[in-house]
Design an enzyme around this catalytic site. Structure first.
Site, short mmCIF file in Angstrom:
data_model
loop_
_atom_site.label_atom_id
_atom_site.label_comp_id
_atom_site.label_asym_id
_atom_site.label_seq_id
_atom_site.Cartn_x
_atom_site.Cartn_y
_atom_site.Cartn_z
N ARG A 46 144.63 151.91 73.57
CA ARG A 46 144.43 153.28 74.03
C ARG A 46 143.84 153.20 75.43
NH1 ARG A 46 142.00 156.43 68.87
NH2 ARG A 46 142.69 154.92 67.34
N LEU A 66 148.31 152.75 76.74
CA LEU A 66 149.29 153.83 76.58
C LEU A 66 148.77 154.84 75.56
CD1 LEU A 66 152.28 154.67 77.15
CD2 LEU A 66 152.95 153.17 75.26
N ASP A 67 148.78 156.12 75.97
CA ASP A 67 148.31 157.16 75.05
C ASP A 67 149.47 157.62 74.15
OD1 ASP A 67 147.30 159.31 73.71
OD2 ASP A 67 146.41 160.28 75.45
N LEU A 68 149.43 157.19 72.93
CA LEU A 68 150.54 157.48 72.00
C LEU A 68 150.51 158.90 71.47
CD1 LEU A 68 150.52 154.16 69.92
CD2 LEU A 68 152.05 154.78 71.79
N LYS A 69 149.36 159.55 71.64
CA LYS A 69 149.26 160.92 71.12
C LYS A 69 150.01 161.91 72.00
CE LYS A 69 146.07 161.10 67.64
NZ LYS A 69 144.62 161.12 67.55
N HIS A 133 138.17 148.81 53.82
CA HIS A 133 137.95 147.56 54.57
C HIS A 133 138.11 146.38 53.62
CE1 HIS A 133 136.01 150.46 57.36
NE2 HIS A 133 136.72 149.75 58.21
N ASP A 134 137.99 145.21 54.21
CA ASP A 134 138.21 143.96 53.47
C ASP A 134 137.64 144.01 52.05
OD1 ASP A 134 138.49 140.73 53.72
OD2 ASP A 134 136.58 141.27 52.80
N ILE A 135 136.39 144.41 51.93
CA ILE A 135 135.70 144.36 50.63
C ILE A 135 136.43 145.23 49.59
CG2 ILE A 135 134.06 146.25 51.11
CD1 ILE A 135 131.87 144.49 49.84
N TYR A 137 139.72 146.01 49.61
CA TYR A 137 141.01 145.42 49.27
C TYR A 137 140.80 144.23 48.32
CZ TYR A 137 141.70 147.80 53.76
OH TYR A 137 141.67 148.71 54.78
N ASP A 163 141.15 140.57 54.88
CA ASP A 163 141.54 140.88 56.27
C ASP A 163 142.42 139.79 56.88
OD1 ASP A 163 140.21 143.24 56.45
OD2 ASP A 163 138.67 142.58 57.85
C1 LIG Z 1 135.61 144.48 57.77
C2 LIG Z 1 136.70 144.65 58.79
C3 LIG Z 1 136.29 145.51 59.91
C4 LIG Z 1 135.51 144.73 60.92
C5 LIG Z 1 135.54 145.49 62.21
C6 LIG Z 1 134.16 145.55 62.86
C7 LIG Z 1 133.99 144.26 63.59
C8 LIG Z 1 134.05 146.83 63.72
C9 LIG Z 1 134.14 148.13 62.84
C10 LIG Z 1 133.30 149.18 63.59
C11 LIG Z 1 132.99 148.50 64.94
C12 LIG Z 1 131.80 149.04 65.74
C13 LIG Z 1 131.99 150.54 66.05
O1 LIG Z 1 133.31 150.81 66.57
C14 LIG Z 1 130.92 151.06 67.03
C15 LIG Z 1 130.74 150.17 68.28
C16 LIG Z 1 131.90 150.33 69.28
C17 LIG Z 1 131.71 149.46 70.54
O2 LIG Z 1 132.86 149.59 71.38
C18 LIG Z 1 131.56 147.97 70.12
C19 LIG Z 1 130.39 147.83 69.18
C20 LIG Z 1 130.52 148.70 67.91
C21 LIG Z 1 129.18 148.58 67.16
C22 LIG Z 1 131.68 148.19 67.03
C23 LIG Z 1 131.50 146.68 66.69
C24 LIG Z 1 132.67 146.16 65.81
O3 LIG Z 1 133.88 146.20 66.54
C25 LIG Z 1 132.80 147.02 64.53
C26 LIG Z 1 131.54 146.82 63.67
C27 LIG Z 1 137.96 145.21 58.19
O4 LIG Z 1 138.11 145.29 57.02
S1 LIG Z 1 139.25 145.57 59.25
C28 LIG Z 1 140.55 146.14 58.22
C29 LIG Z 1 140.57 147.61 58.25
N1 LIG Z 1 141.71 148.14 57.55
C30 LIG Z 1 142.92 148.15 58.08
O5 LIG Z 1 143.18 147.71 59.18
C31 LIG Z 1 144.00 148.75 57.18
C32 LIG Z 1 144.91 149.70 57.91
N2 LIG Z 1 144.17 150.65 58.68
C33 LIG Z 1 143.46 151.65 58.17
O6 LIG Z 1 143.38 151.86 56.96
C34 LIG Z 1 142.75 152.53 59.18
O7 LIG Z 1 143.27 152.24 60.45
C35 LIG Z 1 141.23 152.33 59.18
C36 LIG Z 1 140.83 150.90 59.42
C37 LIG Z 1 140.62 152.82 57.87
C38 LIG Z 1 140.64 153.15 60.33
O8 LIG Z 1 140.92 154.51 60.12
P1 LIG Z 1 141.02 155.51 61.34
O9 LIG Z 1 140.91 156.90 60.79
O10 LIG Z 1 140.03 155.14 62.38
O11 LIG Z 1 142.45 155.17 61.95
P2 LIG Z 1 143.91 155.52 61.41
O12 LIG Z 1 143.89 156.53 60.31
O13 LIG Z 1 144.64 154.27 61.11
O14 LIG Z 1 144.57 156.21 62.67
C39 LIG Z 1 144.52 155.68 63.96
C40 LIG Z 1 144.36 156.86 64.88
O15 LIG Z 1 144.30 156.38 66.20
C41 LIG Z 1 145.37 156.96 66.95
N3 LIG Z 1 145.84 155.97 67.92
C42 LIG Z 1 146.07 154.68 67.72
N4 LIG Z 1 146.49 154.06 68.83
C43 LIG Z 1 146.52 155.03 69.79
C44 LIG Z 1 146.88 155.04 71.17
N5 LIG Z 1 147.28 153.97 71.81
N6 LIG Z 1 146.78 156.22 71.82
C45 LIG Z 1 146.34 157.34 71.20
N7 LIG Z 1 146.01 157.38 69.90
C46 LIG Z 1 146.09 156.24 69.21
C47 LIG Z 1 146.42 157.29 65.93
O16 LIG Z 1 147.32 158.24 66.42
C48 LIG Z 1 145.55 157.82 64.81
O17 LIG Z 1 145.13 159.11 65.14
P3 LIG Z 1 144.87 160.23 63.98
O18 LIG Z 1 143.65 159.78 63.24
O19 LIG Z 1 144.66 161.50 64.73
O20 LIG Z 1 146.09 160.25 63.13
#
Ligand SMILES: C[C@H](CCC[C@@H](C)[C@H]1CC[C@H]2[C@@H]3[C@H](O)C[C@@H]4C[C@H](O)CC[C@]4(C)[C@H]3C[C@H](O)[C@]12C)C(=O)SCCNC(=O)CCNC(=O)[C@H](O)C(C)(C)COP(=O)(O)OP(=O)(O)OC[C@H]1O[C@@H](n2cnc3c(N)ncnc32)[C@H](O)[C@@H]1OP(=O)(O)O
Length: 393
Positions: A46, A66-69, A133-135, A137, A163
């Site tokens: 994004r 790239l903004d996909l929205k 999240h991982d836990i 699944y 994961d």
């Molecule tokens: C245990 C692991 C996770 C470990 C990750 C951790 C390391 C990080 C988790 C939180 C992070 C912290 C946090 O972000 C705050 C700080 C941020 C700072 O920048 C850095 C420090 C932070 C403290 C940061 C530190 C770390 O990075 C963290 C602690 C896992 O289990 S990972 C596996 C997760 N599951 C999956 O991948 C399965 C499939 N995905 C999903 O189920 C979902 O994506 C998920 C993971 C539940 C997230 O749901 P979410 O509602 O956020 O997303 P989605 O529903 O999938 O929709 C994506 C939306 O984004 C839009 N989009 C995507 N790309 C673009 C783009 N290029 N342009 C515009 N828009 C985009 C997309 O259209 C969706 O939009 P909508 O929601 O409107 O439909």
């Protein structure tokens, strides 16, 4: 050991063009594996104010912001997908469809596209649209119920199993299988990579060995889950640990010898009821010497006893050094060398730092036939971003 240019000529996946939509942890590993083995992986980020991506597994990738929205952004991705071999998308089911980027659209435009959907719960079923999240699944796969010590709650190890093993690696496997099949059919397909199913599949051994008698006791009391004294981790006198995996009788005998014991004076190895006592005995012996002392006793034997290495020590361990199992990039960061080793076309990972968000936007769009004018318009409309490294970064 690592490469300084983008060229990946002699690698197994060279020529494979991958678009990876930026995600949390599993999809980035999947993309990194493909890049390490030579694919040209473009991560679609994004557009962001910060140049630094949260993806720490960006090795060898390019970044396009790239903004996909926005409709023009989604249209740009469709155009990129026409020239791609693989798309990796890491969102929950329905997100891509909402953006007009579902598989029926993209595969119609490019029937040879491999559309890899890496999610926790898969594309169908009651949880398909739920966050997790991982836990979660791991829990739903049944595997979590098998992990943990006796009389304790199940224990989720760091997010490696669902994961990364059941998710990122399984998805990479699916992609490589689909690429192989496409070589004869010429056709792409959709990969529904569910981490629940990926980690369950990894656990096939547990399922298929249920009736052979090694899981007949409660969790934490079996041969391979912490019940047996000869398959256990022991603390040493300097606060480090040794891992013991002396399962077979001939190896067990060497363990006993190394510990200074006499097997004639001990219960037989398979005596379950003696295991708790034997563990105590082994623990008190291991506690009498340092890790280095135990290594000098067991190294070179078949006792199946190894040091538990910390991240600080692992790269400098003699065995790992001899195999060059760890690499250092241009920033001095150490990380594991890609595995497995292929004899003719091994992975040669990039030495360069990970890409900044949008660092390669212009290059990738030009490469895909966008004109300078189109790119300028997308930029002025804030559909794309150009990430430039900051001077002080
Ligand atoms: C245990 C692991 C996770 C470990 C990750 C951790 C390391 C990080 C988790 C939180 C992070 C912290 C946090 O972000 C705050 C700080 C941020 C700072 O920048 C850095 C420090 C932070 C403290 C940061 C530190 C770390 O990075 C963290 C602690 C896992 O289990 S990972 C596996 C997760 N599951 C999956 O991948 C399965 C499939 N995905 C999903 O189920 C979902 O994506 C998920 C993971 C539940 C997230 O749901 P979410 O509602 O956020 O997303 P989605 O529903 O999938 O929709 C994506 C939306 O984004 C839009 N989009 C995507 N790309 C673009 C783009 N290029 N342009 C515009 N828009 C985009 C997309 O259209 C969706 O939009 P909508 O929601 O409107 O439909």
């Amino acid at each position: 050991m690592c490469r300084r240019s983008q060229a990946a000529a002699a690698m197994a996946l060279s020529g494979v063009r991958v678009l990876e939509l930026a995600g949390l942890a599993p999809a980035p590993l999947c993309g990194m594996i493909l890049a390490d083995f030579g694919a040209r992986v473009v991560r679609v980020d994004r557009p962001s104010l910060s140049p630094v991506a949260s993806d720490v597994q960006g090795r060898g990738k390019l970044s396009l912001a790239l903004d996909l929205k926005r409709p023009q952004g989604a249209a740009a991705l469709r155009r990129l997908c026409r020239g791609a071999d693989v798309l990796i998308e890491p969102f929950r089911h329905g997100v891509m469809e909402k953006l007009g980027l579902g598989p029926e659209v993209l595969l119609q435009e490019n029937p040879s596209l491999i559309y890899a959907r890496l999610t926790g719960f898969g594309q169908t079923g009651k949880y398909a649209k739920s966050a997790g999240h991982d836990i979660n699944y791991l829990a739903l796969s049944g595997v979590l119920s098998k992990l943990g010590r006796k009389d304790e709650n199940p224990y989720a190890p760091v997010n490696l199993l669902a994961d990364f093993a059941g998710g990122g690696v399984m998805c990479a496997l699916g992609i490589v299988i689909a690429l192989y099949e496409r070589a004869t059919s010429g056709r792409g397909q959709i990969i529904d990579a569910s981490m629940v199913e990926g980690v369950a599949y990894l656990s096939s051994f547990l399922w298929k060995s249920q009736n052979v008698g090694i899981w007949s006791r409660p969790r934490g009391e079996n041969l391979l889950d912490g019940g047996a004294p000869f398959y256990e981790i022991y603390r040493t006198s300097d606060g480090k640990f040794m891992a013991v995996g002396a399962l077979e009788p001939q190896f067990y005998e060497q363990l006993i010898k190394g510990l200074g014991l006499d097997s004639n004076e001990l219960p037989i190895q398979s005596s379950f009821s003696d295991w708790p006592e034997m563990k105590k005995k082994f623990a008190s012996i291991f506690a009498q010497k340092t890790q280095a002392e135990w290594c000098s006793i067991f190294d070179g034997t078949d006792a199946c006893v190894t040091p538990v290495l910390s991240f600080d020590d692992v790269a400098s361990h003699q065995h790992n050094k001899q195999r060059r199992s760890f690499i250092k990039n241009d920033q001095g960061e150490i990380s594991p060398r890609p595995a497995p080793l292929l004899s003719r076309t091994p992975a040669v990972p990039s030495c360069k730092r990970d890409p900044f968000i949008g660092e390669h936007t212009e290059e990738i769009l030009l490469e895909n036939g966008f004109t300078k004018q189109e790119i300028a318009k997308l930029h002025s409309d804030k559909i794309i971003g150009f990430g430039k490294p900051k001077a002080n970064l």
